[in-house]
Design an enzyme around this catalytic site. Structure first.
Site, short mmCIF file in Angstrom:
data_model
loop_
_atom_site.label_atom_id
_atom_site.label_comp_id
_atom_site.label_asym_id
_atom_site.label_seq_id
_atom_site.Cartn_x
_atom_site.Cartn_y
_atom_site.Cartn_z
N GLU A 281 -26.94 30.50 -23.02
CA GLU A 281 -27.19 32.12 -23.28
C GLU A 281 -28.40 32.16 -22.43
OE1 GLU A 281 -28.79 35.22 -23.45
OE2 GLU A 281 -29.27 35.01 -25.30
N CYS A 315 -33.21 39.49 -24.61
CA CYS A 315 -32.34 39.05 -23.63
C CYS A 315 -31.45 40.58 -23.45
CB CYS A 315 -31.35 37.88 -23.51
SG CYS A 315 -30.63 37.66 -25.31
#
Length: 511
Positions: A281, A315
């Protein structure tokens, strides 16, 4: 059911949190060992973890791992894998449920560690710990599902079954921005599926990792089923990834590091007999679209929380807001007023909505992006450091940002919001997709047709309507993105544990 969050507006909860902070502060400066092969390991060099709200304060002292210790950790995890992999799934799941109970009992303590080591405000720390508990609860139950009989067609004259096997020894490389939740999620997913792991936390938040290792041990996970290796990625990261006995790498962090891990893992090493699996990720450049048919008050609140919660260091944070020209000026005026009311200061003081960014390097990088943004657009508010000894930055809005701009395209990872005008909804979608990332996005509109259109055309792994683009909930919003946002791992969803397993088909001829 997701773990409920502590309500800090209640006086008894505020007092309990203040007591937890005092207890944690009393442990500042303690020295922690590495954990390899079921033993404490001490080295000649130390890593100092500091409070980003007050950098002169040392939160914890940690041993710096050497390249030799990195290899030793992988080999230690690999040597215990055969034994751990044969442990019944029911026993592994029971350990994980005990870990959830321990985290729940120590919740405010972990909140306080997150406040001091990661610079999280009380609500942000509480959400982080709650998510860690959710991961433990959810993955324990998912493992029980996967360990049960799987539905396969029974071929005439045969007994047919499908079973899931663990992969081997893996490496968990966790980030500093969710130093408990993401660390716990990646680590427990690997352990409950029967793998052994080497935990390599961020050098900014190693104390939280050391505290989580205490939880694993108390919950009954065998002392050789995991290792804790603290050290710089430059010193030990490549060795962990390249080692021929490393079977998988689970990573959350920057695009640059994620791509390097993927590249290194793809090269087979002498003696390696498998293709290494990478679960990555890697960030985002997330957009919220505000349509002319939106409730502007709700949109302003959603953008403010998404852009400036935890100082924009998620994020999933909104770093671009794309606004229909029909409501552009009104939206900016309302947003400016709300953002200028944000208080910035030490994270341990609950009246502050924003705390510090994680370190001086981040501070300088974000301020550099702000200076670029001032040249690319129109500064609405913020634009500088905030007062205090810590790494504080004002909540910053830059309007009239073109799609070619640096701050429209690059991940800033700080409290900086780029605002861009769109002619209509079609152009808003085009602008939202104008990025190499594809993690989260949100649309504010009351038009059902536009909701349908965005569902098909807004290219993100996690898409929300009429709510913020942060705060994915375990079980409800499996999390992971497209393109340069990673491998779309969908943490907290029914597909995630499959990334740590391999399927074996077994057929027996009858008669």
């Amino acid at each position: 059911m997701n773990e409920p969050w502590t309500d800090f507006t209640q006086s008894e909860n505020r007092q309990a949190m203040e007591q937890a902070q005092a207890q944690v502060r009393a442990q500042f400066g303690r020295e922690y060992a590495l954990w390899i092969g079921g033993e404490d390991v001490w080295t000649s060099q130390r890593l100092e973890s500091r409070d980003p709200s007050s950098p002169e304060e040392i939160v914890g002292l940690h041993q710096k791992a050497t390249p030799e210790l990195a290899s030793r950790a992988v080999e230690a995890a690999d040597s215990y894998f055969p034994e751990w992999s044969r442990t019944p799934a029911e026993e592994r799941a029971a350990m994980l449920l005990r870990a959830a109970a321990i985290l729940r009992a120590r919740k405010l303590e972990f909140d306080a560690w997150l406040v001091y080591e990661a610079g999280k405000t009380w609500p942000e720390a509480e959400a982080d710990v709650s998510e860690g508990i959710d991961f433990c609860e959810y993955y324990a139950r998912e493992m029980l599902r996967l360990a049960g009989p799987q539905s396969v067609h029974q071929f005439p004259g045969e007994r047919d079954e499908l079973v899931y096997l663990p992969l081997g020894a893996g490496v968990v490389i966790s980030p500093w921005n969710f130093p408990l939740a993401i660390l716990a999620g990646m680590t427990t997913a690997a352990l409950v599926t029967g793998n052994t792991v080497v935990i390599k936390p961020s050098s900014d938040t190693p104390t939280i990792a050391a505290k989580f290792v205490e939880v694993l041990r108390e919950a009954g996970f065998p002392e050789r089923s995991f290792c804790l290796l603290v050290g710089s990625g430059a010193s030990v990261g490549d060795i962990l990834v390249r080692h021929p006995r490393t079977r998988f790498i689970s990573f959350t962090g920057s695009k640059e590091v994620g791509l390097r891990i993927n590249e290194l893992a793809a090269r087979p090493q002498p003696g390696q007999i498998w293709i290494k699996r990478v679960v990555a990720e890697m960030g985002g450049k997330d957009a919220i679209i505000v349509d002319r048919e939106a409730d502007l008050e709700k949109a302003v609140d959603g953008v403010r929380v998404s852009a400036f919660g935890y100082q924009g260091q998620k994020c999933s944070a909104c770093s671009r807001v794309i606004v229909d020209e029909a409501v552009y000026d009104e939206f900016l005026e309302k947003l400016k007023k709300k953002v200028e009311a944000i208080r910035v200061g030490p994270a341990d003081q609950p009246e502050n909505y924003m705390g510090p960014v994680i370190n001086e390097r981040a501070l300088l990088s974000i301020l550099g992006y702000i200076e670029i943004g001032k040249r690319e657009g129109r500064l609405i508010t913020g634009g500088a450091s905030a007062p205090g000894n810590g790494y504080f930055i004002q909540a910053t809005i830059i309007a009239d940002v073109p799609k070619e701009a640096t701050i429209f395209r690059e991940e800033v990872f700080g409290p900086v919001l780029a605002v861009t005008k769109a002619r209509d909804f079609d152009e808003a979608l085009e602008l939202a997709n104008c990025t190499e990332y594809g993690l989260t996005g949100s649309v504010y509109t009351n038009n059902r047709e536009k909701i349908r259109q965005a569902s098909e055309q807004f290219f993100t792994g996690n898409l929300y309507f009429n709510r913020k683009c942060t705060g994915a909930m375990v079980g409800a919003h499996p999390f992971g993105g497209f393109n340069m946002s990673g491998t779309d791992s969908k943490a907290g969803g029914p597909d995630y544990l499959m990334l740590f397993l391999q399927a074996k088909s077994i057929a027996e001829k009858l008669g």
